[in-house]
Design a protein around this motif. Structure first.
Motif, PDB file in Angstrom:
ATOM      1  N   MET A   1       0.822  -1.212   0.000  1.00 18.92           N
ATOM      2  CA  MET A   1       0.000   0.000   0.000  1.00 18.92           C
ATOM      3  C   MET A   1       0.859   1.266   0.000  1.00 18.92           C
ATOM      4  O   MET A   1       0.508   2.265  -0.641  1.00 18.92           O
ATOM      5  CB  MET A   1      -0.937  -0.012   1.208  1.00 18.92           C
ATOM      6  N   ARG A   2       1.972   1.209   0.723  1.00 19.60           N
ATOM      7  CA  ARG A   2       2.886   2.354   0.707  1.00 19.60           C
ATOM      8  C   ARG A   2       3.432   2.573  -0.694  1.00 19.60           C
ATOM      9  O   ARG A   2       3.479   3.712  -1.200  1.00 19.60           O
ATOM     10  CB  ARG A   2       4.037   2.115   1.694  1.00 19.60           C
TER      11      ARG A   2
ATOM     12  N   SER B   1       2.082   1.694  -3.528  1.00 20.19           N
ATOM     13  CA  SER B   1       1.049   2.161  -4.462  1.00 20.19           C
ATOM     14  C   SER B   1       0.826   3.663  -4.369  1.00 20.19           C
ATOM     15  O   SER B   1       0.345   4.286  -5.325  1.00 20.19           O
ATOM     16  CB  SER B   1      -0.260   1.428  -4.198  1.00 20.19           C
ATOM     17  N   ARG B   2       1.189   4.241  -3.234  1.00 18.37           N
ATOM     18  CA  ARG B   2       1.074   5.691  -3.056  1.00 18.37           C
ATOM     19  C   ARG B   2       2.363   6.418  -3.420  1.00 18.37           C
ATOM     20  O   ARG B   2       2.413   7.647  -3.385  1.00 18.37           O
ATOM     21  CB  ARG B   2       0.682   6.023  -1.605  1.00 18.37           C
ATOM     22  N   GLY B   3       3.394   5.653  -3.709  1.00 17.21           N
ATOM     23  CA  GLY B   3       4.667   6.256  -4.058  1.00 17.21           C
ATOM     24  C   GLY B   3       5.393   6.870  -2.881  1.00 17.21           C
ATOM     25  O   GLY B   3       6.230   7.763  -3.044  1.00 17.21           O
ATOM     26  N   TRP B   4       5.093   6.392  -1.675  1.00 19.90           N
ATOM     27  CA  TRP B   4       5.695   6.949  -0.471  1.00 19.90           C
ATOM     28  C   TRP B   4       6.953   6.186  -0.096  1.00 19.90           C
ATOM     29  O   TRP B   4       7.047   4.968  -0.267  1.00 19.90           O
ATOM     30  CB  TRP B   4       4.730   6.873   0.716  1.00 19.90           C
TER      31      TRP B   4
ATOM     32  N   GLN C   1       8.211   8.908   4.525  1.00 20.27           N
ATOM     33  CA  GLN C   1       6.940   9.603   4.312  1.00 20.27           C
ATOM     34  C   GLN C   1       5.795   8.901   5.037  1.00 20.27           C
ATOM     35  O   GLN C   1       4.941   9.551   5.652  1.00 20.27           O
ATOM     36  CB  GLN C   1       6.647   9.701   2.815  1.00 20.27           C
ATOM     37  N   LEU C   2       5.768   7.568   4.971  1.00 20.96           N
ATOM     38  CA  LEU C   2       4.734   6.843   5.703  1.00 20.96           C
ATOM     39  C   LEU C   2       4.894   7.089   7.200  1.00 20.96           C
ATOM     40  O   LEU C   2       3.901   7.298   7.916  1.00 20.96           O
ATOM     41  CB  LEU C   2       4.811   5.344   5.410  1.00 20.96           C
TER      42      LEU C   2
ATOM     43  N   GLU D   1       3.332  10.243   8.252  1.00 25.26           N
ATOM     44  CA  GLU D   1       1.865  10.181   8.236  1.00 25.26           C
ATOM     45  C   GLU D   1       1.308   9.479   9.467  1.00 25.26           C
ATOM     46  O   GLU D   1       0.242   9.843   9.979  1.00 25.26           O
ATOM     47  CB  GLU D   1       1.386   9.465   6.969  1.00 25.26           C
TER      48      GLU D   1
ATOM     49  N   VAL E   1      -4.398   5.655   8.034  1.00 25.28           N
ATOM     50  CA  VAL E   1      -3.712   6.275   6.892  1.00 25.28           C
ATOM     51  C   VAL E   1      -3.817   5.431   5.620  1.00 25.28           C
ATOM     52  O   VAL E   1      -4.029   5.971   4.531  1.00 25.28           O
ATOM     53  CB  VAL E   1      -2.230   6.519   7.246  1.00 25.28           C
ATOM     54  N   LEU E   2      -3.682   4.112   5.753  1.00 23.51           N
ATOM     55  CA  LEU E   2      -3.641   3.235   4.581  1.00 23.51           C
ATOM     56  C   LEU E   2      -4.874   2.358   4.405  1.00 23.51           C
ATOM     57  O   LEU E   2      -5.069   1.787   3.334  1.00 23.51           O
ATOM     58  CB  LEU E   2      -2.412   2.317   4.659  1.00 23.51           C
TER      59      LEU E   2
ATOM     60  N   ASP F   1      -8.155   2.588   4.045  1.00 26.86           N
ATOM     61  CA  ASP F   1      -9.265   2.832   3.124  1.00 26.86           C
ATOM     62  C   ASP F   1     -10.503   2.091   3.621  1.00 26.86           C
ATOM     63  O   ASP F   1     -10.860   2.161   4.771  1.00 26.86           O
ATOM     64  CB  ASP F   1      -8.891   2.440   1.693  1.00 26.86           C
TER      65      ASP F   1
END
Length: 278
Positions: free
Chosen positions: A24-25, A27-30, A34-35, A38, A67-68, A70
């Motif tokens: 998931m990280r 897929s967000r490009g983090w 950065q994660l 967050e 945060v991830l 959804d």
């Protein structure tokens, strides 16, 4: 503490959480940093979680869900299984039964029952035991113990009956401030409508009868009205379902309650120990 050997010993749930979080990280490009920003953790903590060097704590899982998560709620679901995996092996079969029970009868003669412990008391008790445990393992066990207390606010509620040996209230774990906070917590619990809390006095009175000498005891009723007993001695445990044995333990619980102080007397005594009464 994150350790290389943890990677080899990581549970299936910890591995799943690591893989899902990493995916998931990505897929967000983090980045891990950065994660971490967050969810309120360092990049090193995120790396430790993703490599299973240090599996996600309960608080980290909640942050990952926020945060991830959804709509999948995968991290929220994982919290239950991660908690289960933190319990000692001899306790894992009992916890799901406890959490689903409609009625629980408890007698504690060594220390405050885990369902009623404060976090500070639990840490002092677990961290002060022998053999000594690593700090990370102490934290895991404390978190797992605190998670069990969700039972108090479950819907539908469970009826919980607790009898504490008087010596439990005067034996100091940690320090006197921790004990005062524990007494105040017990008093708060005693006022819950689904809780009956009594103290079994050290002085048995003129008759000299004392039914509590066989050790601490848990008796519970499941949602399908099966009755079970759970006993522990020196880190060995037994979960019993034989009707005759469970009936004997239930009768013993009833006798212990009959020999205990009334709920009002018990609450007054606990409040005096907390310093909330003169």
């Amino acid at each position: 503490m994150a350790r290389a050997e943890n990677k080899e010993m990581a549970s299936p749930t910890a591995r799943l959480v690591a893989e899902v979080a990493r995916t998931m990280r990505g897929s967000r490009g983090w980045t891990q940093e950065q994660l971490g920003e967050e969810i309120g953790y360092s990049a090193a903590a995120v790396s430790a979680m993703e490599t299973c060097a240090q599996p996600a704590s309960d608080d980290m899982l909640a942050a990952l869900e926020r945060v991830l998560g959804d709509s999948s709620r995968v991290f929220e679901a994982a919290r239950k299984y991660i908690r289960m995996e933190k319990y000692p092996d001899e306790f894992k079969a009992y916890v799901p039964l406890e959490q689903a029970a409609v009625r629980i009868e408890l007698y504690a003669m060594d220390f405050v029952h885990g369902l009623f412990q404060t976090k500070a008391y639990a840490r002092a008790l677990i961290g002060g035991g022998y053999p000594p445990l690593p700090d990370a393992r102490v934290t895991e066990l404390v978190e797992a113990r605190m998670a069990r207390q969700a039972l108090f606010d479950r819907d539908p509620t469970a009826l919980i009956q607790l009898v504490l040996e008087e010596s439990v209230l005067t034996r100091v774990f940690g320090d006197k401030q921790i004990m005062r906070e524990q007494m105040r917590h017990l008093a708060k619990c005693a006022r819950r409508r689904n809780v009956t809390l009594q103290v079994l006095p050290s002085d048995p009175g003129p008759g000299g009868e004392y039914a509590g000498g066989h050790g601490s005891l848990n008796v519970l009723e499941t949602p399908d009205h099966q009755h079970l007993a759970y006993v522990e001695v020196q880190e060995e445990s037994w979960l019993l379902s034989d009707p005759a044995k469970v009936s004997r333990y239930a009768q013993r619980c009833a006798k212990i309650r009959a020999q205990a102080l009334s709920t009002r007397e018990s609450l007054d005594y606990i409040e005096r120990l907390a310093g909330d009464q003169q």
